[in-house]
Design a protein around this motif. Structure first.
Motif, PDB file in Angstrom:
ATOM      1  N   GLY A   1       0.813  -1.217   0.000  1.00 33.74           N
ATOM      2  CA  GLY A   1       0.000   0.000   0.000  1.00 33.74           C
ATOM      3  C   GLY A   1       0.843   1.262   0.000  1.00 33.74           C
ATOM      4  O   GLY A   1       0.573   2.208  -0.759  1.00 33.74           O
ATOM      5  N   PHE A   2       1.885   1.310   0.835  1.00 30.09           N
ATOM      6  CA  PHE A   2       2.730   2.505   0.882  1.00 30.09           C
ATOM      7  C   PHE A   2       3.548   2.658  -0.406  1.00 30.09           C
ATOM      8  O   PHE A   2       3.855   3.783  -0.827  1.00 30.09           O
ATOM      9  N   PHE A   3       3.898   1.541  -1.032  1.00 27.50           N
ATOM     10  CA  PHE A   3       4.569   1.624  -2.334  1.00 27.50           C
ATOM     11  C   PHE A   3       3.660   2.290  -3.359  1.00 27.50           C
ATOM     12  O   PHE A   3       4.107   3.116  -4.168  1.00 27.50           O
ATOM     13  N   LEU A   4       2.373   1.960  -3.324  1.00 23.83           N
ATOM     14  CA  LEU A   4       1.426   2.585  -4.250  1.00 23.83           C
ATOM     15  C   LEU A   4       1.209   4.063  -3.930  1.00 23.83           C
ATOM     16  O   LEU A   4       0.973   4.866  -4.831  1.00 23.83           O
ATOM     17  N   VAL A   5       1.275   4.433  -2.635  1.00 19.08           N
ATOM     18  CA  VAL A   5       1.201   5.856  -2.283  1.00 19.08           C
ATOM     19  C   VAL A   5       2.352   6.598  -2.944  1.00 19.08           C
ATOM     20  O   VAL A   5       2.173   7.685  -3.514  1.00 19.08           O
ATOM     21  N   TRP A   6       3.545   6.023  -2.868  1.00 19.29           N
ATOM     22  CA  TRP A   6       4.699   6.615  -3.557  1.00 19.29           C
ATOM     23  C   TRP A   6       4.441   6.719  -5.056  1.00 19.29           C
ATOM     24  O   TRP A   6       4.793   7.710  -5.697  1.00 19.29           O
ATOM     25  N   ALA A   7       3.790   5.701  -5.613  1.00 25.15           N
ATOM     26  CA  ALA A   7       3.550   5.675  -7.062  1.00 25.15           C
ATOM     27  C   ALA A   7       2.558   6.745  -7.513  1.00 25.15           C
ATOM     28  O   ALA A   7       2.515   7.080  -8.694  1.00 25.15           O
ATOM     29  N   THR A   8       1.758   7.297  -6.588  1.00 26.26           N
ATOM     30  CA  THR A   8       0.805   8.335  -6.995  1.00 26.26           C
ATOM     31  C   THR A   8       1.504   9.580  -7.528  1.00 26.26           C
ATOM     32  O   THR A   8       0.902  10.361  -8.265  1.00 26.26           O
ATOM     33  N   GLY A   9       2.757   9.782  -7.147  1.00 29.43           N
ATOM     34  CA  GLY A   9       3.482  10.960  -7.601  1.00 29.43           C
ATOM     35  C   GLY A   9       4.226  10.763  -8.906  1.00 29.43           C
ATOM     36  O   GLY A   9       4.892  11.674  -9.383  1.00 29.43           O
ATOM     37  N   ILE A  10       4.116   9.564  -9.508  1.00 30.68           N
ATOM     38  CA  ILE A  10       4.872   9.270 -10.726  1.00 30.68           C
ATOM     39  C   ILE A  10       4.112   9.670 -11.980  1.00 30.68           C
ATOM     40  O   ILE A  10       4.653  10.314 -12.879  1.00 30.68           O
TER      41      ILE A  10
END
Length: 424
Positions: free
Chosen positions: A305-314
């Motif tokens: 889940g936190f990896f996907l939070v990071w991915a929101t900025g890509i």
């Protein structure tokens, strides 16, 4: 849902009263915790770091609150009176927040909230353990977590509705105070004392010394700090991060209140709402696994889940879709974790020290809600690139969590309910 009929029996009526109480308490508490960072940064004008310090100070008070709650719950004062103390403190905190427009008063309000939460969680969970058998406790806690999720969802949704209709932040905290008043009435009318006297009463203060020597409990506390920090980051920092990074998804003419309401709705349906829907089925599916293995599954989900939070900025073109996916996975991680963690503590705790063991385990929430908001607030005040990559760092910490859980699994089976320690 074959376990539901047994929990509906009159002997377990207190579980349902506790669930109603948790619904009321968490609606008020969730409303306050969710909107404090958004309101005091976006509308009052405090920095994210200052608000993080304010919230973190409440977590420090929670350390004292958990010790106080554990002592009172296991003493002659009992579970019910400890819950009454929690309700009164919650009312006082809501009253202070109505008058708060600066950092000192915000700190005072959060200190009171921390004391209240410490007394509530220790006493409420001890009362639930008192009236349930070992094999049904994770089911009972699943019902309480469901009430927890519903309360958080109602708090966030109703807060967004109040802001969009009334446009006054004081309305949030007045409504929270009314919910805490209802909680106080419920305790007085429906909750009974469940503390059980043992043949050889144990001095509660000595009980803390016994619990601190329990190596398995200490190991559980270490890994549980990670879990609670993750929960704190989602509730206190992630809404602000999404508000800051999702501006391209919202019209530039939208008001601050409407923007906050949009993020609140996203959390209500994707994080809290989904968790409420799947809570009981998840417990039914995972109930046959060992509790530590279930926590391993949760840890993996938190990392994803936190990896996907990071991915929101890509990629901004699919930002909303990734937000929904991230919140959904974090919701599943939360509902997997919450019922099984206190069930592990219940297995470790001797009968006369349930409040003490829960008090120590719930220090994790105080520590997690101290670390999470302060580090999260600091990261949000940094350049966007730092704030963005901080979520990737959080994701990688779950690898350490998996290692701690591995060692916990190896030690736990040989140390279930060490009641013999008390007779030495």
């Amino acid at each position: 849902m074959t376990y539901l009929p047994s929990l509906l029996q009159s002997s377990n009526r207190q579980v349902w009263f506790q669930a109603i109480g948790r619904l009321l308490y968490q609606t008020g508490y969730g409303l306050i915790q969710f909107y404090i960072p958004l309101v005091f940064v976006k509308q009052v004008g405090l920095s994210a770091t200052a608000v993080g310090i304010g919230i973190g100070s409440g977590s420090l008070a929670g350390v004292l609150g958990h010790f106080l709650g554990g002592y009172l719950a296991d003493s002659q004062y009992g579970r019910k009176n400890t819950l009454l103390v929690s309700a009164i403190l919650s009312l006082l905190a809501a009253s202070v927040l109505v008058l708060t427009h600066n950092l000192p008063l915000l700190i005072v309000a959060n200190l009171i909230i921390g004391l209240s939460a410490g007394c509530y969680w220790t006493a409420a969970d001890a009362a639930t353990i008192d009236v349930t058998a070992s094999e049904e406790r994770h089911h009972a806690f699943a019902i309480l977590v469901l009430a927890d999720s519903l309360g958080n969802g109602l708090g966030i949704f109703s807060g967004g509705l109040l802001l969009s209709l009334i446009h006054r932040i004081e309305a949030l905290f007045i409504f929270g105070g009314l919910l805490f008043l209802g909680f106080l009435v419920l305790i007085q009318v429906a909750i009974v004392e469940t503390r059980q006297d043992t043949p050889e009463p144990t001095n509660t203060l000595q009980g803390f010394a016994v619990a601190f020597k329990d190596q398995v409990l200490r190991l559980f506390v270490v890994v549980n700090i990670l879990f609670t920090t993750y929960v704190a980051l989602v509730s206190s920092t992630l809404p602000l991060y999404f508000t800051n990074t999702s501006s391209r998804l919202l019209s530039t003419t939208e008001s601050t209140q409407t923007s906050l309401a949009s993020i609140a709705n996203l959390f209500t349906w994707c994080y809290v709402g989904l968790g409420a829907v799947i809570q009981l089925p998840i417990v039914q599916i995972l109930g046959s696994l060992s509790k530590v293995r279930v926590l391993m599954i949760s840890m993996l989900l938190w990392g994803t889940g936190f990896f996907l939070v990071w991915a929101t900025g890509i990629d901004s073109s699919i930002q909303l879709a990734i937000m929904i996916a991230a919140l959904s996975i974090l919701s599943i991680a939360s509902v997997v974790y919450k019922p099984f963690a206190p069930a592990i503590v219940a297995e470790l705790a001797p009968l006369s020290l349930r409040g003490v063991y829960l008090a120590i385990s719930y220090q994790c929430w105080s520590i997690g809600y101290f670390i999470g908001p302060i580090l999260g607030g600091w990261a949000m005040d940094q350049p966007p690139n730092v704030a963005h990559h901080s979520w990737l760092v959080v994701s990688f910490t779950t690898l350490c969590g998996m290692l701690f859980l591995y060692f916990l699994a190896r030690r736990k089976d040989a140390a279930i309910a060490p009641t013999e320690v008390l007779s030495e």
